[in-house]
Write a protein that holds these residues in place. Structure first.
Motif, short mmCIF file in Angstrom:
data_model
loop_
_atom_site.label_atom_id
_atom_site.label_comp_id
_atom_site.label_asym_id
_atom_site.label_seq_id
_atom_site.Cartn_x
_atom_site.Cartn_y
_atom_site.Cartn_z
N ALA A 27 59.93 35.80 63.93
CA ALA A 27 58.73 34.95 63.94
C ALA A 27 57.85 35.23 62.73
O ALA A 27 57.30 34.31 62.11
CB ALA A 27 57.95 35.17 65.25
N THR A 48 61.73 36.26 71.59
CA THR A 48 60.76 37.21 72.14
C THR A 48 60.50 36.95 73.61
O THR A 48 60.50 37.88 74.43
CB THR A 48 59.44 37.13 71.35
N GLY A 90 59.33 33.63 59.81
CA GLY A 90 59.04 32.20 59.87
C GLY A 90 57.66 31.88 59.32
O GLY A 90 57.49 30.91 58.55
N PHE A 108 60.11 30.50 63.03
CA PHE A 108 59.06 31.00 63.94
C PHE A 108 59.38 30.63 65.38
O PHE A 108 59.23 31.46 66.29
CB PHE A 108 57.70 30.40 63.54
N ALA A 109 59.84 29.40 65.60
CA ALA A 109 60.15 28.95 66.95
C ALA A 109 61.29 29.75 67.57
O ALA A 109 61.23 30.15 68.74
CB ALA A 109 60.50 27.46 66.94
N GLY A 138 62.18 32.75 66.69
CA GLY A 138 61.64 34.09 66.92
C GLY A 138 60.82 34.17 68.19
O GLY A 138 60.96 35.12 68.98
N LEU A 139 59.99 33.16 68.43
CA LEU A 139 59.18 33.14 69.65
C LEU A 139 60.07 32.99 70.88
O LEU A 139 59.86 33.67 71.90
CB LEU A 139 58.18 31.98 69.58
N ARG A 158 58.84 26.71 60.35
CA ARG A 158 58.54 26.45 61.76
C ARG A 158 59.73 26.78 62.65
O ARG A 158 59.58 27.32 63.75
CB ARG A 158 58.15 24.98 61.96
#
Length: 425
Positions: free
Chosen positions: A117, A284, A120, A277-278, A280-281, A274
């Motif tokens: 994330a 998580t 990202g 990051f998405a 990665g989120l 994005r």
């Protein structure tokens, strides 16, 4: 609230030279059918990861669906993708679980997701040029390849437990790939597992007792990761095994986005930050509750290429269906009945394919193996990964994948820098 998709034509037909863009859709009955296709496409690989790592399948399915919906929201509904279980996590999860238990493995997944994330967010601000510099094709290909080949002993161990069943499964996977055209051909892994499973049932290798006891509807098993502040120092020692996974997830996401952009709209490449990051989120969140880490799925790109339909509406359907499947303990119990022989057969092909994807990265990018820096980068990394070299530094343990990934990056950049200075390239 108005839905974001516009109807493509009459919503019923797609011309021979037309594609349905991410912001378009067909009629809802057709869209729901396409969503079901995406569920089938991702299912064959997504359920294998929890089976091979000992994670609860229903939990992994649930958070693959949740992650997909998060991905669609964060990318503004412009990037069609399904987030399924990443095979890059298998080795570190198995190692961490064996040494310190499932919470330790989940801790590694959460840290991996957070790092992805962060990458990202950096890409959102800086672009992807630095990624290309850090991981040129020879390095990216080597890292992906060594992960697949490092898993060979695991496939062999399962194969040996029921060789005939494994051979039937492997043969079914291979034959389905060439016997069927279009969508069915792309589902060869799923079909091979189905054939192997039926054979295993016929020879009495499947135990259905757990299925009868499972409820049709209910929450899956949730497990929290190890608390880094109260866990023993050895828990932190598993992190080096997870760090190379970040590099693989970056490569997989960037490759997915470029593939979609090439077939739809080049501006999709701007969503790379994005998307990272998405993912990665999503990784998580999955790791925090007991699911496996996620990645964008090439299987679903195959479905889009075959149908020429890139509508994100179909992925909303797929994500919702995956969530519903995850809320059925009965589904998880059925998945858990798949015997070792079937897993041995399918992973013999699947792990090999992961390795070949790395080779394909070299071929697609025309890596010049007449250059010593490319030769030694690939050769060193692959031997370290296949041989599963291990280095213990106090509480930290670096396995073959971690050491191979580090070697690929260090060998390439050191040789490249020296050869430029010395003029020996």
């Amino acid at each position: 609230m108005a839905l974001p998709w516009t109807l493509h034509g009459d919503g019923k037909k797609v011309g021979a030279h037309e594609i349905v863009l991410p912001g378009e859709r067909l009629t809802w009955p057709r869209t729901i059918g396409l969503g079901a296709q995406h569920v089938v496409a991702m299912f064959g690989a997504t359920f294998l990861v929890p089976l091979l790592t000992g994670f609860p399948p229903a939990t992994t399915l649930l958070f693959s669906g949740v992650g997909t919906l998060l991905f669609l929201v964060i990318t503004g509904n412009r990037l069609p993708s399904y987030l399924g279980s990443s095979f890059a996590f298998i080795v570190p999860i198995v190692a961490a679980t064996k040494a310190h238990g499932m919470p330790s493995a989940l801790f590694g997944i959460v840290v991996t997701g957070i790092l992805l994330a962060i990458v990202g967010l950096i890409v959102v601000g800086t672009g992807t040029r630095w990624i290309d510099g850090l991981m040129p094709p020879v390095v990216a290909g080597a890292i992906v390849a060594l992960i697949g080949f490092n898993l060979a002993p695991a496939a062999g161990a399962n194969f040996a437990k029921a060789p005939v069943t494994a051979l039937v499964t492997l043969a079914a996977v291979i034959l389905c790939t060439v016997l069927f055209r279009g969508m069915l051909g792309r589902l060869s892994i799923f079909l091979g597992v189905a054939v192997g499973y039926v054979f295993a049932c016929l020879v009495g290798q499947v135990d259905f007792s757990g299925v009868a006891k499972a409820d049709w509807v209910g929450l899956p098993q949730f497990t929290l990761p190890a608390n880094p502040f109260t866990a023993p120092a050895s828990t932190w020692g598993i992190l080096p095994a997870f760090l190379p996974v970040v590099l693989v997830l970056i490569a997989e996401n960037v490759g997915h986005i470029r593939g979609v952009a090439q077939l739809t709209d080049p501006s999709v490449n701007r969503l790379t930050g994005r998307a990272l990051f998405a993912d990665g989120l999503a990784t998580t969140v999955a790791g925090f509750f007991g699911g496996s880490g996620t990645t964008t799925y090439g299987e679903n790109i195959g479905v889009m290429a075959a149908t020429r339909i890139y509508s994100t509406a179909a992925y909303w359907v797929a994500g919702i269906v995956a969530i519903l499947l995850g809320l059925s303990p009965k589904v998880g119990a059925v998945i858990n009945t798949i015997p070792a022989g079937v897993l041995g057969g399918v992973t013999t092909a699947l792990y090999g394919l992961i390795g070949i994807i790395g080779v394909k990265i070299w071929l697609d990018n025309k890596v010049d193996f007449s250059k010593p820096k490319n030769q030694f980068t690939a050769a060193t990394a692959l031997i370290i990964g296949i041989g599963d070299f291990t280095l213990n530094l106090g509480q930290l343990t670096f396995n073959g994948i971690a050491l191979g990934a580090i070697a690929a990056i260090v060998v390439y950049h050191v040789m490249n820098a020296i050869s430029r200075v010395r003029g020996t390239d």
